[in-house]
Write an enzyme that holds these catalytic residues in place. Structure first.
Site, PDB file in Angstrom:
ATOM      1  N   ASP A  11       0.876  -1.175   0.000  1.00 54.03           N
ATOM      2  CA  ASP A  11       0.000   0.000   0.000  1.00 54.03           C
ATOM      3  C   ASP A  11       0.915   1.227   0.000  1.00 54.03           C
ATOM      4  O   ASP A  11       2.132   1.103   0.228  1.00 54.03           O
ATOM      5  CB  ASP A  11      -0.881  -0.012   1.270  1.00 54.03           C
ATOM      6  CG  ASP A  11      -1.751   1.237   1.400  1.00 54.03           C
ATOM      7  OD1 ASP A  11      -2.276   1.703   0.361  1.00 54.03           O
ATOM      8  OD2 ASP A  11      -1.896   1.763   2.519  1.00 54.03           O
ATOM      9  N   SER A  12       0.325   2.398  -0.192  1.00 51.26           N
ATOM     10  CA  SER A  12       1.094   3.645  -0.096  1.00 51.26           C
ATOM     11  C   SER A  12       1.662   3.831   1.307  1.00 51.26           C
ATOM     12  O   SER A  12       2.543   4.657   1.502  1.00 51.26           O
ATOM     13  CB  SER A  12       0.188   4.828  -0.419  1.00 51.26           C
ATOM     14  OG  SER A  12      -0.826   4.922   0.567  1.00 51.26           O
ATOM     15  N   CYS A  74      -4.567  -1.217  -1.892  1.00 50.03           N
ATOM     16  CA  CYS A  74      -4.681   0.232  -2.069  1.00 50.03           C
ATOM     17  C   CYS A  74      -5.591   0.502  -3.266  1.00 50.03           C
ATOM     18  O   CYS A  74      -5.305   0.037  -4.374  1.00 50.03           O
ATOM     19  CB  CYS A  74      -3.282   0.786  -2.327  1.00 50.03           C
ATOM     20  SG  CYS A  74      -3.241   2.541  -2.701  1.00 50.03           S
ATOM     21  N   GLU A 152      -1.319   7.615   8.964  1.00 52.72           N
ATOM     22  CA  GLU A 152       0.129   7.374   8.888  1.00 52.72           C
ATOM     23  C   GLU A 152       0.822   7.790  10.187  1.00 52.72           C
ATOM     24  O   GLU A 152       1.776   7.164  10.626  1.00 52.72           O
ATOM     25  CB  GLU A 152       0.745   8.143   7.704  1.00 52.72           C
ATOM     26  CG  GLU A 152       0.412   7.565   6.335  1.00 52.72           C
ATOM     27  CD  GLU A 152       1.033   6.200   6.096  1.00 52.72           C
ATOM     28  OE1 GLU A 152       2.241   6.033   6.342  1.00 52.72           O
ATOM     29  OE2 GLU A 152       0.297   5.278   5.681  1.00 52.72           O
ATOM     30  N   CYS A 184     -10.836   3.746   0.631  1.00 51.19           N
ATOM     31  CA  CYS A 184      -9.378   3.864   0.806  1.00 51.19           C
ATOM     32  C   CYS A 184      -9.029   2.982   1.987  1.00 51.19           C
ATOM     33  O   CYS A 184      -9.741   3.001   3.002  1.00 51.19           O
ATOM     34  CB  CYS A 184      -9.000   5.322   1.087  1.00 51.19           C
ATOM     35  SG  CYS A 184      -7.309   5.541   1.687  1.00 51.19           S
ATOM     36  N   HIS A 186      -6.860   3.106   4.228  1.00 54.19           N
ATOM     37  CA  HIS A 186      -6.541   3.749   5.506  1.00 54.19           C
ATOM     38  C   HIS A 186      -7.810   3.995   6.348  1.00 54.19           C
ATOM     39  O   HIS A 186      -7.737   4.056   7.570  1.00 54.19           O
ATOM     40  CB  HIS A 186      -5.857   5.103   5.267  1.00 54.19           C
ATOM     41  CG  HIS A 186      -4.418   5.012   4.850  1.00 54.19           C
ATOM     42  ND1 HIS A 186      -4.018   4.559   3.622  1.00 54.19           N
ATOM     43  CD2 HIS A 186      -3.275   5.316   5.525  1.00 54.19           C
ATOM     44  CE1 HIS A 186      -2.696   4.611   3.543  1.00 54.19           C
ATOM     45  NE2 HIS A 186      -2.221   5.065   4.687  1.00 54.19           N
TER      46      HIS A 186
END
Ligand code: DGL
Length: 263
Positions: A11-12, A74, A152, A184, A186
């Site tokens: 994932d990012s 992602c 994050e 998303c 996240h």
């Protein structure tokens, strides 16, 4: 390829851990390698070319570590890069997209809300998804600048995070949405805040379990489902110390996070 080879997931950043948790629950024998591309997060405001470059680099790393399958955990990277990854790597490559179809089936008000990154919402894949499954309902989309960064940093409950969540959920509610898609990876970590803001009577839909099921199907098809003892390995392009604290919290157990070699 051996059945005990690991599944590579990226994932990012740390968001894909929400998918990894579903994979671990559904496939307890699979060894997993996770790459968080946190030095390059967020992907949401990067160009499709930049995202494709990162997706190729991370997938190359995972394949070099012996991955028997890849999971793009992602939505943004799937939209930009899944076709290219399937072309480049002769392995099962599982991606994900916002769960519009189940949301359309679930809504009673006829209005669904989709929370996602700008990259996902602007993609041709998302337009095709709406074209194929979004007919007959109103789909209200909301780009959520800043939420990925909150996750994050591990800021899942801070007042500033709550305020951002409120500013993104309220417009959906005022348009009459009774179903909200977490588009998303996240965002499932902010689900308690999103649910508190949305209130009872609003259904929140996450795609993680569907991705784990799809991985299971693909591994079965190619005869590569593992049956032995599983391991997990975590890598980051960001700061391993910060990542280690955040990933351990999101994963739900202390883990060691290694620094990705320059890829
Ligand atoms: N977790 C990602 C997704 O599912 C990407 C978020 C980002 O880096 O902008 O879209």
């Amino acid at each position: 390829m051996s059945v005990s080879a690991p599944v590579g997931v990226f994932d990012s950043g740390v968001g894909g851990i929400s998918v990894l948790r579903h994979i671990r629950t559904m496939l307890p024998h699979e060894s997993l390698i996770y790459c968080a591309d946190s030095a390059y997060a967020p992907y949401g405001n990067k160009s499709p070319e930049q995202i494709r470059e990162r997706a190729l680099a991370l997938s190359g790393f995972l394949v070099q570590r012996g991955a028997k399958a890849l999971v793009v955990a992602c939505n943004t990277a799937t939209a930009a890069a899944i076709a290219l990854l399937r072309e480049q790597f002769p392995l099962p490559v599982v991606g994900m997209e916002p769960a519009v179809k189940p949301a359309v089936a679930a809504t009673r008000s006829g209005v669904i809300g989709v929370l996602a990154t700008v990259g996902t919402l602007k993609s041709a894949q998302f337009a095709a998804l709406l074209e194929n499954y979004g007919k007959g309902v109103e789909v209200v989309t909301q780009a959520c600048h800043g939420l990925v960064e909150c996750v994050e940093r591990g800021e899942l409950e801070k007042p500033a995070t709550r305020a951002l969540v409120r500013s993104y959920v309220q417009p959906l509610l005022s348009r009459g949405a009774d179903t909200i898609v977490l588009g998303c990876t996240h965002y499932p970590f902010l689900q308690p805040l999103i649910a508190a803001e949305a209130g009872v009577g609003v259904t929140i839909i996450d795609t993680g379990a569907a991705v784990a099921r799809q991985l299971q199907r693909r591994l079965e098809e190619v005869g590569l489902l593992a049956d032995g003892k599983a391991t997990e390995a975590f890598w980051t392009s960001g700061d391993p110390d910060l990542s280690q604290a955040v990933i351990s919290r999101l994963w739900g157990a202390p883990v060691q996070v290694l620094r990705l070699p320059e890829v």
